[in-house]
Design a protein around this motif. Structure first.
Motif, PDB file in Angstrom:
ATOM      1  N   SER A   1       0.212   3.014  -3.959  1.00 46.84           N
ATOM      2  CA  SER A   1      -0.653   1.511  -3.848  1.00 46.84           C
ATOM      3  C   SER A   1       0.127   0.362  -4.218  1.00 46.84           C
ATOM      4  CB  SER A   1      -2.053   1.698  -4.619  1.00 46.84           C
ATOM      5  OG  SER A   1      -2.784   2.778  -4.142  1.00 46.84           O
TER       6      SER A   1
ATOM      7  N   GLY B   1       0.788  -1.267   0.141  1.00 52.41           N
ATOM      8  CA  GLY B   1      -0.240  -0.027  -0.096  1.00 52.41           C
ATOM      9  C   GLY B   1       0.833   1.512   0.037  1.00 52.41           C
TER      10      GLY B   1
ATOM     11  N   ARG C   1      -2.276   3.403 -10.869  1.00 54.56           N
ATOM     12  CA  ARG C   1      -1.386   3.264  -9.622  1.00 54.56           C
ATOM     13  C   ARG C   1       0.045   4.160  -9.800  1.00 54.56           C
ATOM     14  NH1 ARG C   1       0.435  -1.510  -7.428  1.00 54.56           N
ATOM     15  NH2 ARG C   1       0.096  -2.301  -9.598  1.00 54.56           N
TER      16      ARG C   1
END
Length: 124
Positions: A86, A15, A68
Motif C-alpha cells: 500500500s 498503492g 503497511r
C-alpha cells in the motif's frame, strides 16, 4: 567488517508493493539490531522499522508505516527484508539498511554499519 547491501528499490505506482532486501556479510544479522531508515530530499533521515532477536524476536515500526510494512529476516541467507505494501507518494525516499550492536533504535548514530541506500519512488 560488516557490510550491508540493499536491493529491491524502484518505481512503483501508488498503492503498489516492493520488497527491499539487505544482504549482510562479515557478521550474522541476528547478532545486531537491524534497522531500516529513509531519507527524502530536503528532509532528515527518519526511522522506518527495526528488528531484534536478542531476548526474543521483536519488531518495531514508525507510525507512518505500521500496518503497511513488514520487517523480517532469513537466517539461511543472512538477509533482512522490508516488505512494503500500500505504498504512498510520501513513502518516496532513499531507503537505508543499518546494523547496531547496541540496544537502542534511535538516533541513527546508534547504528554502526550502513548500506549505500536504494531509491524507492512512488508515483501518484
Amino acid at each position: 567488517q560488516v557490510q550491508l547491501v540493499e536491493s529491491g528499490g524502484g518505481l512503483v505506482q501508488n498503492g503498489g508493493s516492493l520488497r527491499l532486501s539487505c544482504a549482510v556479510s562479515g557478521g550474522t544479522f541476528s547478532s545486531y539490531v537491524m534497522g531500516w531508515f529513509r531519507q527524502a530530499p530536503g528532509k532528515e533521515r527518519e526511522f522506518v522499522s527495526a528488528i531484534r532477536w536478542s531476548g526474543g524476536r521483536r519488531t518495531y515500526y514508525a507510525d507512518s508505516v505500521k500496518g503497511r510494512f513488514t520487517i523480517s529476516g532469513d537466517n539461511a541467507k543472512n538477509t533482512v527484508y522490508l516488505q512494503m505494501n500500500s505504498l504512498k507518494f510520501e513513502d518516496t525516499a532513499v531507503y537505508y539498511c543499518a546494523a547496531s550492536s547496541s540496544a537502542g533504535l534511535w538516533p541513527p548514530r546508534t547504528y554502526n554499519y550502513w548500506g549505500q541506500g536504494t531509491q524507492v519512488t512512488v508515483s501518484s
